[in-house]
Write a protein that holds these residues in place. Structure first.
Motif, PDB file in Angstrom:
ATOM      1  N   GLU A  21       0.829  -1.208   0.000  1.00  0.00           N
ATOM      2  CA  GLU A  21       0.000   0.000   0.000  1.00  0.00           C
ATOM      3  C   GLU A  21       0.860   1.253   0.000  1.00  0.00           C
ATOM      4  O   GLU A  21       0.662   2.175  -0.794  1.00  0.00           O
ATOM      5  CB  GLU A  21      -0.910  -0.001   1.228  1.00  0.00           C
ATOM      6  N   LEU A  31       2.767   2.136  -3.402  1.00  0.00           N
ATOM      7  CA  LEU A  31       2.028   2.319  -4.649  1.00  0.00           C
ATOM      8  C   LEU A  31       2.310   3.690  -5.254  1.00  0.00           C
ATOM      9  O   LEU A  31       2.306   4.706  -4.560  1.00  0.00           O
ATOM     10  CB  LEU A  31       0.525   2.186  -4.408  1.00  0.00           C
ATOM     11  N   VAL A  40      -0.785   2.320 -10.388  1.00  0.00           N
ATOM     12  CA  VAL A  40      -2.223   2.550 -10.520  1.00  0.00           C
ATOM     13  C   VAL A  40      -2.405   3.737 -11.465  1.00  0.00           C
ATOM     14  O   VAL A  40      -1.729   4.755 -11.321  1.00  0.00           O
ATOM     15  CB  VAL A  40      -2.874   2.863  -9.155  1.00  0.00           C
ATOM     16  N   VAL A  78      -8.082   4.249  -2.401  1.00  0.00           N
ATOM     17  CA  VAL A  78      -7.760   3.145  -3.317  1.00  0.00           C
ATOM     18  C   VAL A  78      -6.622   2.304  -2.752  1.00  0.00           C
ATOM     19  O   VAL A  78      -6.678   1.070  -2.733  1.00  0.00           O
ATOM     20  CB  VAL A  78      -7.405   3.687  -4.714  1.00  0.00           C
ATOM     21  N   TRP A  97      -6.073  -1.914  -1.882  1.00  0.00           N
ATOM     22  CA  TRP A  97      -5.369  -2.491  -3.033  1.00  0.00           C
ATOM     23  C   TRP A  97      -4.718  -3.825  -2.659  1.00  0.00           C
ATOM     24  O   TRP A  97      -4.170  -3.981  -1.578  1.00  0.00           O
ATOM     25  CB  TRP A  97      -4.296  -1.524  -3.526  1.00  0.00           C
ATOM     26  N   VAL A 130     -10.025  -0.595  -9.328  1.00  0.00           N
ATOM     27  CA  VAL A 130     -10.857  -0.162  -8.205  1.00  0.00           C
ATOM     28  C   VAL A 130     -11.759   0.929  -8.756  1.00  0.00           C
ATOM     29  O   VAL A 130     -11.287   1.894  -9.371  1.00  0.00           O
ATOM     30  CB  VAL A 130     -10.019   0.377  -7.036  1.00  0.00           C
ATOM     31  N   ALA A 156      -5.118  -1.083 -12.538  1.00  0.00           N
ATOM     32  CA  ALA A 156      -3.791  -1.636 -12.297  1.00  0.00           C
ATOM     33  C   ALA A 156      -2.963  -1.518 -13.574  1.00  0.00           C
ATOM     34  O   ALA A 156      -3.430  -1.853 -14.665  1.00  0.00           O
ATOM     35  CB  ALA A 156      -3.896  -3.101 -11.885  1.00  0.00           C
TER      36      ALA A 156
END
Length: 333
Positions: free
Chosen positions: A2, A5, A84, A102, A106, A113, A164
């Motif tokens: 997370e 990202l 993302v 998001v 994830w 998402v 993604a």
């Protein structure tokens, strides 16, 4: 995962000089440490270039000759480094918490998402509508089943989807056989090439200003365009299924689609000679309307009954009554 990202926000702009600065500011204002903003101007003839250029090195910018949204988003994705990716329409606005919300859910295997979008007017004053209008997040397996059976599922338009990179890399660059709207292909293929996860919270503002591509009454040919778009969405779904070794849905899925039924009826009545489903007749519309309330669907029964009744009226009433009905139904879109 997370915390590490990275987000890429790609803004394809064409003659939205009056809105694009707000879109850029919202992307730069995301409450997340790793965000890159890429703006592709698709040959605008208004003041977009000067508006975009004012951001300097804060955004990555490409000015290209007008080639359409797909070409612009292809160029943007080729530059993107994020895990993302959000394709932000130049007239929409991201809420600051989008990336954090998001990232919080994830996980590996997600294709996208999706979040809810709050409709707003030209001045960003809220309108009484959310897209999609749902109360509980649907399961990914249900989304896949609905998409396979009816070629539809509860999804927001483009800006409400965070994809993604691993999913997009399997389908980009989009070629000329795909729909002119990037959303069509990505939304259709996502349930079959990964997991679609839903956040039931408005994290994007969807601006309604009269010149939206979704304004069905702007041109009578838009109904036929949307029916053709559904056909291309089905082709994208079929291709995704074949990529995964799944049995693809047949053309009958189009006749089970709730929202499409209204568009089919309007297209057939308004422009029968150019209707993209030549096998359609008023009797077909009427039969599909009768069957619709009894089909498996994400729509509640009361909603299916309303769609069925409206579509049946369009199929059976004289043209003098059809045109006012269409204006009434689509005037608020």
């Amino acid at each position: 995962m997370e915390a590490s990202l990275r987000f890429s926000v790609i803004i394809a702009n064409y003659n939205y000089g009056r809105f694009v600065a707000r879109a850029i500011e919202s992307a730069l204002g995301l409450d997340w440490p790793e965000v890159e903003v890429i703006v592709i101007d698709d040959g605008s003839s208004d003041d977009s270039r000067s508006v975009i250029s004012a951001y300097g090195a804060r955004v990555r910018t490409v000015f290209q000759h007008n080639a359409g949204q797909v070409s612009a988003n292809n160029a943007g994705f080729a530059l993107a480094n994020g895990d993302v990716v959000v394709f932000l329409d130049a007239d929409d606005v991201l809420e600051p918490g989008l990336a954090r919300e998001v990232a919080a859910i994830w996980h590996e295997g997600i294709s996208k998402v999706q979040v809810q979008m709050q409709k707003v007017d030209e001045n960003e004053q809220p309108l009484p509508a959310l897209l999609p209008h749902i109360r509980q997040p649907p399961r990914a397996c249900d989304i896949r089943a609905w998409a396979h059976h009816t070629n539809e599922y509860p999804s927001p338009p483009g800006s409400g989807n965070a994809y993604a990179r691993s999913f997009l890399a399997r389908i980009f660059p989009l070629d000329a056989s795909r729909d002119s709207s990037t959303d069509t292909t990505c939304i259709a293929m996502a349930p079959f090439l990964g997991e679609v996860v839903t956040i039931v919270k408005p994290l994007v503002r969807y601006r309604i200003h009269g010149a939206n591509d979704s304004n069905m009454l702007a041109n009578v040919s838009h109904f036929a365009r949307e029916v053709e778009r559904a056909r291309k969405r089905l082709k994208a779904t079929q291709d995704a299924c074949e990529m995964e070794g799944m049995t693809p849905p047949g053309s009958a899925a189009l006749r089970r689609a709730n929202h499409l039924l209204q568009l089919r009826a309007a297209s057939l009545r308004l422009q029968p000679a150019s209707h993209p489903m030549p096998e359609d007749t008023r009797l077909c519309i009427l039969l599909d309307a009768v069957r619709l309330p009894f089909q498996r669907s994400f729509e509640p029964l009361v909603r299916r009954l309303a769609i069925a009744g409206y579509s049946a009226l369009l199929a059976t009433l004289p043209m003098a009554a059809v045109r006012p009905l269409i204006r009434l139904r689509f005037s608020s879109r």
